[in-house]
Write a protein that holds these residues in place. Structure first.
Motif, PDB file in Angstrom:
ATOM      1  N   GLU A 130      39.746  26.953  38.034  1.00 37.24           N
ATOM      2  CA  GLU A 130      39.635  25.906  38.750  1.00 37.24           C
ATOM      3  C   GLU A 130      37.811  26.277  39.025  1.00 37.24           C
ATOM      4  OE1 GLU A 130      39.682  24.051  43.023  1.00 37.24           O
ATOM      5  OE2 GLU A 130      41.243  24.231  42.566  1.00 37.24           O
ATOM      6  N   ASN A 131      37.320  27.380  38.812  1.00 37.08           N
ATOM      7  CA  ASN A 131      36.093  27.192  39.592  1.00 37.08           C
ATOM      8  C   ASN A 131      35.255  28.198  38.052  1.00 37.08           C
ATOM      9  OD1 ASN A 131      35.312  26.571  42.127  1.00 37.08           O
ATOM     10  ND2 ASN A 131      37.390  27.728  42.901  1.00 37.08           N
ATOM     11  N   THR A 132      35.800  29.003  38.092  1.00 38.80           N
ATOM     12  CA  THR A 132      35.069  29.281  36.496  1.00 38.80           C
ATOM     13  C   THR A 132      36.141  29.952  35.220  1.00 38.80           C
ATOM     14  OG1 THR A 132      33.940  31.483  35.772  1.00 38.80           O
ATOM     15  CG2 THR A 132      35.554  31.916  37.934  1.00 38.80           C
ATOM     16  N   PRO A 133      36.647  29.246  34.899  1.00 42.97           N
ATOM     17  CA  PRO A 133      37.801  29.107  33.732  1.00 42.97           C
ATOM     18  C   PRO A 133      37.438  30.248  32.515  1.00 42.97           C
ATOM     19  CG  PRO A 133      36.854  27.124  33.212  1.00 42.97           C
ATOM     20  CD  PRO A 133      36.199  27.520  34.697  1.00 42.97           C
ATOM     21  N   LEU A 134      36.197  30.605  32.522  1.00 42.69           N
ATOM     22  CA  LEU A 134      35.851  30.749  31.163  1.00 42.69           C
ATOM     23  C   LEU A 134      36.198  32.693  31.544  1.00 42.69           C
ATOM     24  CD1 LEU A 134      32.393  30.155  30.031  1.00 42.69           C
ATOM     25  CD2 LEU A 134      34.584  30.793  28.387  1.00 42.69           C
ATOM     26  N   GLY A 135      36.686  33.168  33.600  1.00 42.82           N
ATOM     27  CA  GLY A 135      36.453  34.365  33.926  1.00 42.82           C
ATOM     28  C   GLY A 135      37.938  34.551  33.685  1.00 42.82           C
ATOM     29  N   MET A 140      39.951  38.501  31.904  1.00 44.76           N
ATOM     30  CA  MET A 140      41.292  38.405  32.312  1.00 44.76           C
ATOM     31  C   MET A 140      42.436  38.748  31.227  1.00 44.76           C
ATOM     32  SD  MET A 140      43.025  39.074  35.279  1.00 44.76           S
ATOM     33  CE  MET A 140      44.230  40.375  35.120  1.00 44.76           C
ATOM     34  N   GLU A 141      42.716  37.615  30.021  1.00 45.77           N
ATOM     35  CA  GLU A 141      42.803  37.838  29.290  1.00 45.77           C
ATOM     36  C   GLU A 141      43.221  39.072  28.407  1.00 45.77           C
ATOM     37  OE1 GLU A 141      45.669  35.857  28.099  1.00 45.77           O
ATOM     38  OE2 GLU A 141      44.783  34.375  30.227  1.00 45.77           O
ATOM     39  N   TYR A 142      41.363  39.204  27.934  1.00 43.73           N
ATOM     40  CA  TYR A 142      41.369  40.980  27.510  1.00 43.73           C
ATOM     41  C   TYR A 142      42.441  41.702  28.563  1.00 43.73           C
ATOM     42  CZ  TYR A 142      39.562  44.437  25.522  1.00 43.73           C
ATOM     43  OH  TYR A 142      39.335  45.908  25.215  1.00 43.73           O
ATOM     44  N   HIS A 143      41.769  41.886  29.670  1.00 48.63           N
ATOM     45  CA  HIS A 143      42.186  42.959  30.787  1.00 48.63           C
ATOM     46  C   HIS A 143      43.943  43.076  30.220  1.00 48.63           C
ATOM     47  CE1 HIS A 143      42.338  45.545  34.094  1.00 48.63           C
ATOM     48  NE2 HIS A 143      42.980  44.982  34.559  1.00 48.63           N
ATOM     49  N   LEU A 204      34.122  39.008  40.549  1.00 47.05           N
ATOM     50  CA  LEU A 204      34.091  37.454  40.944  1.00 47.05           C
ATOM     51  C   LEU A 204      35.008  36.795  42.067  1.00 47.05           C
ATOM     52  CD1 LEU A 204      34.281  36.144  37.088  1.00 47.05           C
ATOM     53  CD2 LEU A 204      32.382  35.940  38.042  1.00 47.05           C
ATOM     54  N   HIS A 205      36.222  37.669  41.705  1.00 45.55           N
ATOM     55  CA  HIS A 205      37.066  37.218  43.109  1.00 45.55           C
ATOM     56  C   HIS A 205      38.479  38.143  43.379  1.00 45.55           C
ATOM     57  CE1 HIS A 205      39.645  35.259  45.891  1.00 45.55           C
ATOM     58  NE2 HIS A 205      39.113  33.756  45.417  1.00 45.55           N
ATOM     59  N   SER A 206      38.076  38.640  44.634  1.00 43.54           N
ATOM     60  CA  SER A 206      39.064  39.486  45.159  1.00 43.54           C
ATOM     61  C   SER A 206      40.752  39.244  45.373  1.00 43.54           C
ATOM     62  CB  SER A 206      38.198  40.130  45.928  1.00 43.54           C
ATOM     63  OG  SER A 206      38.463  39.629  47.214  1.00 43.54           O
ATOM     64  N   LEU A 207      41.044  39.850  45.063  1.00 47.02           N
ATOM     65  CA  LEU A 207      43.214  39.491  45.746  1.00 47.02           C
ATOM     66  C   LEU A 207      42.936  39.103  47.466  1.00 47.02           C
ATOM     67  CD1 LEU A 207      45.029  43.103  44.292  1.00 47.02           C
ATOM     68  CD2 LEU A 207      44.149  41.178  43.381  1.00 47.02           C
TER      69      LEU A 207
END
Length: 207
Positions: A130-135, A140-143, A204-207
């Motif tokens: 919602e906020n930073t789709p590139l992240g 995350m996709e690479y990770h 960017l955003h923790s759990l």
């Protein structure tokens, strides 16, 4: 005679420059390693109860697996050149890097369950989309996918090194040795990339 005694006294009381340099290098190396390995424990201060325990466990597992995989990958370079002395060490390191990679992936699955939660429950994935789709779609996709490659690569390299033994250095087995060393270098690359992207997502955003 007096000058000789003075020189002996001076040399016993004051360490040589080389000794001071060696002590400084070892001291700084140990201190740097300790600070680096303490990185996951900063999650303990996170206000989120999930991040406090899941982040700490997964952070420690992924950091440890990266350190061992990077060390193993660096030793693959002299092994590729035919360094026979490090072959027993490589067999042991490849086994342990595979086992610890499994630890990093297993603890990562614990974190991933919380990561996939809905946004009303504080799920990081929904917030990133919602906020930073590139992240999400780059980091995350690479990770998610490349870190998983470390396990099958590690298992394959471990089996090859233990099955071939010292004969892997023979001329007829040179292609097998080359493929194994390149695979260990790739494992090192995937482990480092996974650590960097994981830290980026947590920033960017923790759990």
């Amino acid at each position: 005679m007096m000058e000789e005694k003075y020189t002996d006294l001076f040399s016993t009381e004051f360490p040589r420059q080389l000794d001071i340099a060696k002590i400084s290098v070892y001291g700084l190396s140990i201190l740097s390693a300790a600070l680096f390995l303490s990185l996951p424990f900063f999650n303990i201060f996170n206000p989120s109860p999930w991040q406090r325990w899941i982040g700490t466990v997964h952070g420690f597992g992924s950091l440890l697996s990266t350190v061992v995989a990077v060390y193993t990958g660096h030793l693959a370079f002299p092994l590729l050149r035919g360094g026979s002395k490090i072959l027993p060490q490589m067999r042991t390191l490849t086994f342990w890097s595979t086992a610890i990679a499994f630890l990093g992936i297993a603890t990562g699955n614990l974190a991933y369950m919380r990561y996939r939660a809905n946004i009303e429950f504080g799920g990081a994935r929904a917030w990133l989309i919602e906020n930073t789709p590139l992240g999400q779609y780059i980091l995350m996709e690479y990770h998610e996918f490349t870190v998983l490659f470390t396990l099958p690569i590690g298992v394959a390299c471990t089996l090859i090194l233990w099955q071939y033994g010292d004969s892997i250095l023979e001329k007829e087995n040179r292609p097998v040795l080359t493929a194994t060393c390149v695979a260990l270098m790739a494992m090192m690359f995937f482990a480092m990339g996974g650590l960097v992207t994981g830290l980026g997502i947590a920033k960017l955003h923790s759990l």
